[in-house]
Scaffold this motif. Sequence first.
Motif, short mmCIF file in Angstrom:
data_model
loop_
_atom_site.label_atom_id
_atom_site.label_comp_id
_atom_site.label_asym_id
_atom_site.label_seq_id
_atom_site.Cartn_x
_atom_site.Cartn_y
_atom_site.Cartn_z
N LYS A 81 0.84 -1.21 0.00
CA LYS A 81 0.00 0.00 0.00
C LYS A 81 0.87 1.26 0.00
O LYS A 81 0.61 2.23 -0.72
CB LYS A 81 -0.91 0.02 1.23
CG LYS A 81 -2.09 -0.93 1.17
CD LYS A 81 -2.93 -0.80 2.44
CE LYS A 81 -4.11 -1.74 2.45
NZ LYS A 81 -4.94 -1.55 3.66
N GLN A 211 -13.63 7.94 0.38
CA GLN A 211 -12.75 7.14 1.21
C GLN A 211 -11.86 8.04 2.05
O GLN A 211 -11.15 8.89 1.51
CB GLN A 211 -11.91 6.26 0.28
CG GLN A 211 -11.22 5.09 0.90
CD GLN A 211 -10.59 4.21 -0.18
OE1 GLN A 211 -11.25 3.86 -1.16
NE2 GLN A 211 -9.32 3.89 -0.01
N TYR A 214 -7.00 4.29 3.83
CA TYR A 214 -6.69 3.11 3.00
C TYR A 214 -6.59 1.91 3.93
O TYR A 214 -5.75 1.05 3.76
CB TYR A 214 -5.41 3.34 2.23
CG TYR A 214 -5.12 2.37 1.09
CD1 TYR A 214 -6.06 1.42 0.66
CD2 TYR A 214 -3.90 2.40 0.41
CE1 TYR A 214 -5.79 0.55 -0.39
CE2 TYR A 214 -3.62 1.54 -0.64
CZ TYR A 214 -4.57 0.61 -1.03
OH TYR A 214 -4.28 -0.27 -2.07
N VAL A 222 -4.66 2.09 -7.02
CA VAL A 222 -5.32 3.08 -6.18
C VAL A 222 -6.04 4.06 -7.09
O VAL A 222 -5.42 4.69 -7.95
CB VAL A 222 -4.31 3.82 -5.29
CG1 VAL A 222 -5.00 4.95 -4.53
CG2 VAL A 222 -3.66 2.85 -4.31
#
Length: 414
Positions: A81, A211, A214, A222
């Motif tokens: 990530k 959002q 994450y 992404v």
Amino acid sequence: MVTSSRFEPLSRRELAVLVRELLLCGHLIDRSGMPHLIGAFGREGMTEVAIEEWMAASPVYTKRMQRALDFEGDGVDTLFKGMQIEIGAPPQFMDFRYSVTDHDHGEFWLDHCGALMDVEPMGDEYVTAMCHDVEDPTFDATALATNPRAQVRPVHRPPRRPADRHPHCAWQVTIDANNKPQPFPPRARTLAASAAGTVQLTPIDESEEGQGSYSGPLLADVRFEDFSHSALIRIAEEVCIQQHLLALGFLMAVRVRCDENQSLEIARKQLTGIAGLTSERIRDAMGLASDTDGLATVLALHPVLNPRQYVDAEILGGDRMRIRLGRGSGVDTDGGWPSWVTAEHLEPLVALVRGVNPAFDLRIVEDLPDSLVTEVVLGEVPAKEASEVALTRFSTGAGFAFSDRGMSLPLTVV
């Protein structure tokens, strides 16, 4: 000093566009700096500086982004990530693909490596320097921000044999309690304690649409459009800080190789090249005109002058546009980018405004201990592009175009 974000007026769609641009331009900082390092220290010296700057900056900014977007952890998915939202791996230009086996095992590979496309024409020695000498220590330095016992090891990597081998490279990530923990690099500790490393940025409003973190599953790509307005502001600010940290790491590495005058000369050349190219890309990505209104917007969004909590810079309107650089903010404490711009060395700021319109120029209005004020003037003919910008344009990233890849599938189960 006002601390509200300059990115606040942008829509979510505009912020998503800007974030991708900031990530790519952050990556191109090295394309701007490396030619001048080769000239000063040769290929080996350039390689050493690249290793040292990324090892200093990446553990710091990786941990910052994990905290900002609430995805701290110690597994492979957390590591991946972080790689998706950092200037070392801008989306699509550095087309990282990921596979997660479990908490401790995963792989990534590059379907397209823009950096390789830039370096391959220079020959195998430069490819080996980037893909072996630089990547080995810096991948592990990035990984240690997630887990000091993580190891990133190649499956295969360039020089490519055969010449069209695809994917361009592939790597395995293993976390093992028996692995010797990676030490936090000393210069990373210095940057972690710096104003850039500790600056508090715009908080994320969890009540907004979109959002706000994450914290869910790792996604194949992404989609920045899916984040909330305040989350995108925070991401943009963090990516600007990533750039400042990398520039500080660059200067630290250069300073141990030459005197202060030469160090700042090399640093200013790096800044001049990336400042001009970034202005041009932001202008085009945001659909701005090459006039003073377009320049005002580019100045408000440019990473050299952001985030506001770290850089004291004002765009003053009225009959004539002026740019004021304050001298008492965090970036000045750190001795970072804007502090390299002086009345005697306006080259980086001139390149920045000429990235919007090559006919723009600057004249000094005021040079005081606490501020430098310049006025934007319009010349009769476009100026020749600065050599530093032209060298940065060597990268295929200069003209790279992002595409819309649509919805992204999760790679890990919630």
